[in-house]
Design a protein around this motif. Structure first.
Motif, PDB file in Angstrom:
ATOM      1  N   LEU A   1       1.912 -94.266 -48.938  1.00  0.00           N
ATOM      2  CA  LEU A   1       2.055 -95.562 -48.274  1.00  0.00           C
ATOM      3  C   LEU A   1       0.719 -96.284 -48.348  1.00  0.00           C
ATOM      4  O   LEU A   1      -0.328 -95.713 -48.016  1.00  0.00           O
ATOM      5  CB  LEU A   1       2.461 -95.375 -46.808  1.00  0.00           C
ATOM      6  CG  LEU A   1       2.564 -96.634 -45.949  1.00  0.00           C
ATOM      7  CD1 LEU A   1       3.612 -97.595 -46.492  1.00  0.00           C
ATOM      8  CD2 LEU A   1       2.874 -96.259 -44.507  1.00  0.00           C
ATOM      9  N   TRP A   2       0.769 -97.535 -48.809  1.00  0.00           N
ATOM     10  CA  TRP A   2      -0.423 -98.354 -48.976  1.00  0.00           C
ATOM     11  C   TRP A   2      -0.248 -99.686 -48.268  1.00  0.00           C
ATOM     12  O   TRP A   2       0.861-100.206 -48.182  1.00  0.00           O
ATOM     13  CB  TRP A   2      -0.678 -98.624 -50.457  1.00  0.00           C
ATOM     14  CG  TRP A   2      -1.140 -97.435 -51.213  1.00  0.00           C
ATOM     15  CD1 TRP A   2      -0.368 -96.458 -51.762  1.00  0.00           C
ATOM     16  CD2 TRP A   2      -2.486 -97.085 -51.505  1.00  0.00           C
ATOM     17  NE1 TRP A   2      -1.148 -95.527 -52.381  1.00  0.00           N
ATOM     18  CE2 TRP A   2      -2.456 -95.889 -52.240  1.00  0.00           C
ATOM     19  CE3 TRP A   2      -3.727 -97.670 -51.234  1.00  0.00           C
ATOM     20  CZ2 TRP A   2      -3.615 -95.270 -52.697  1.00  0.00           C
ATOM     21  CZ3 TRP A   2      -4.873 -97.060 -51.697  1.00  0.00           C
ATOM     22  CH2 TRP A   2      -4.811 -95.871 -52.412  1.00  0.00           C
TER      23      TRP A   2
ATOM     24  N   GLY B   1       7.970 -94.817 -54.895  1.00  0.00           N
ATOM     25  CA  GLY B   1       8.315 -95.311 -56.214  1.00  0.00           C
ATOM     26  C   GLY B   1       8.321 -94.185 -57.224  1.00  0.00           C
ATOM     27  O   GLY B   1       8.350 -92.998 -56.880  1.00  0.00           O
ATOM     28  N   ASN B   2       8.262 -94.554 -58.483  1.00  0.00           N
ATOM     29  CA  ASN B   2       8.312 -93.608 -59.599  1.00  0.00           C
ATOM     30  C   ASN B   2       7.095 -93.887 -60.490  1.00  0.00           C
ATOM     31  O   ASN B   2       6.906 -95.008 -60.935  1.00  0.00           O
ATOM     32  CB  ASN B   2       9.618 -93.807 -60.369  1.00  0.00           C
ATOM     33  CG  ASN B   2       9.749 -92.938 -61.603  1.00  0.00           C
ATOM     34  OD1 ASN B   2       8.898 -92.105 -61.902  1.00  0.00           O
ATOM     35  ND2 ASN B   2      10.830 -93.133 -62.339  1.00  0.00           N
ATOM     36  N   SER B   3       6.302 -92.841 -60.773  1.00  0.00           N
ATOM     37  CA  SER B   3       5.108 -93.036 -61.595  1.00  0.00           C
ATOM     38  C   SER B   3       5.275 -92.522 -63.020  1.00  0.00           C
ATOM     39  O   SER B   3       4.311 -92.449 -63.770  1.00  0.00           O
ATOM     40  CB  SER B   3       3.899 -92.355 -60.947  1.00  0.00           C
ATOM     41  OG  SER B   3       4.090 -90.952 -60.909  1.00  0.00           O
TER      42      SER B   3
ATOM     43  N   GLY C   1       9.165 -99.221 -52.640  1.00  0.00           N
ATOM     44  CA  GLY C   1       9.639-100.003 -51.505  1.00  0.00           C
ATOM     45  C   GLY C   1       8.501-100.904 -51.055  1.00  0.00           C
ATOM     46  O   GLY C   1       7.361-100.444 -50.928  1.00  0.00           O
ATOM     47  N   VAL C   2       8.754-102.196 -50.865  1.00  0.00           N
ATOM     48  CA  VAL C   2       7.710-103.118 -50.432  1.00  0.00           C
ATOM     49  C   VAL C   2       8.202-103.943 -49.245  1.00  0.00           C
ATOM     50  O   VAL C   2       9.404-104.162 -49.080  1.00  0.00           O
ATOM     51  CB  VAL C   2       7.250-104.067 -51.566  1.00  0.00           C
ATOM     52  CG1 VAL C   2       6.627-103.291 -52.708  1.00  0.00           C
ATOM     53  CG2 VAL C   2       8.375-104.935 -52.061  1.00  0.00           C
ATOM     54  N   ALA C   3       7.243-104.357 -48.426  1.00  0.00           N
ATOM     55  CA  ALA C   3       7.545-105.218 -47.287  1.00  0.00           C
ATOM     56  C   ALA C   3       6.326-106.080 -47.011  1.00  0.00           C
ATOM     57  O   ALA C   3       5.205-105.728 -47.380  1.00  0.00           O
ATOM     58  CB  ALA C   3       7.883-104.383 -46.055  1.00  0.00           C
ATOM     59  N   TYR C   4       6.573-107.201 -46.366  1.00  0.00           N
ATOM     60  CA  TYR C   4       5.486-108.083 -45.957  1.00  0.00           C
ATOM     61  C   TYR C   4       5.357-108.011 -44.453  1.00  0.00           C
ATOM     62  O   TYR C   4       6.347-108.152 -43.722  1.00  0.00           O
ATOM     63  CB  TYR C   4       5.755-109.528 -46.402  1.00  0.00           C
ATOM     64  CG  TYR C   4       4.721-110.489 -45.883  1.00  0.00           C
ATOM     65  CD1 TYR C   4       3.425-110.464 -46.392  1.00  0.00           C
ATOM     66  CD2 TYR C   4       5.018-111.375 -44.865  1.00  0.00           C
ATOM     67  CE1 TYR C   4       2.452-111.325 -45.898  1.00  0.00           C
ATOM     68  CE2 TYR C   4       4.055-112.238 -44.374  1.00  0.00           C
ATOM     69  CZ  TYR C   4       2.779-112.200 -44.882  1.00  0.00           C
ATOM     70  OH  TYR C   4       1.813-113.042 -44.397  1.00  0.00           O
TER      71      TYR C   4
END
Length: 173
Positions: free
Chosen positions: A159-160, A144-146, A129-132
């Motif tokens: 969370l980064w 996500g999936n690694s 999941g990404v956001a700006y």
């Protein structure tokens, strides 16, 4: 309309760019399952731009990044660009995928790509999941999936935050 449009695809990412009122998409795969079989994925390198005002598609081919699938994209309103994070690709039709942790920027004015070199950050992944965050000028990435296997799932819950000025990643607890 000129009749030009992207082929059907999945696992691509894109943004809506509000100033020029454009839809911009990148990558993905055009492979289609047949009789429940798993087709060989393609990793498209095309960037497609759809001008909503003129009902017109334009394709931009070649250049970095390499073809990706299951990557994420956000609109960076501060620098008027699309940011792409993560994703996967594979050479050949079987075996593990190569997962990515790179950040790429697509400059909307010049229609050019450039890698954004950052400090060490999140592990390579797909389907995050990404956001700006326009206030902090940050790219936020969650989970996500690694798993590099097409049959595996290794969920992440980290969370980064990427400061887009200093290019430094910070893990957020």
């Amino acid at each position: 309309a000129n009749g030009l449009r992207p082929s059907r695809r999945s696992e691509h990412a894109g943004i809506y760019e509000p100033i020029g009122q454009q839809l911009i998409i990148f990558g993905g795969t055009v492979a289609v399952p047949v009789n429940c079989g798993f087709p060989t994925s393609t990793f498209e390198t095309e960037t497609w731009v759809y001008d909503t005002r003129c009902d017109h598609w334009e394709v931009l081919t070649g250049g970095p990044p390499t073809g990706l699938a299951r990557h994420q994209a956000v609109y960076d309103s501060t620098e008027h660009r699309m940011l792409v994070f993560g994703g996967r690709h594979r050479v050949g039709g079987s075996g593990n995928y190569t997962l990515h942790d790179a950040v790429w920027g697509f400059d909307i004015e010049t229609e050019t790509w450039g890698e954004i070199f950052t400090s060490s950050g999140p592990t390579p992944r797909i389907n995050a999941g990404v956001a700006y965050d326009p206030t902090g000028h940050r790219l936020m990435v969650f989970g996500g999936n690694s798993s590099a296997s097409g049959f595996g799932y290794s969920p992440l819950q980290d969370l980064w935050s990427l400061d887009l000025e200093s290019k430094v990643w910070t893990a957020i607890d």
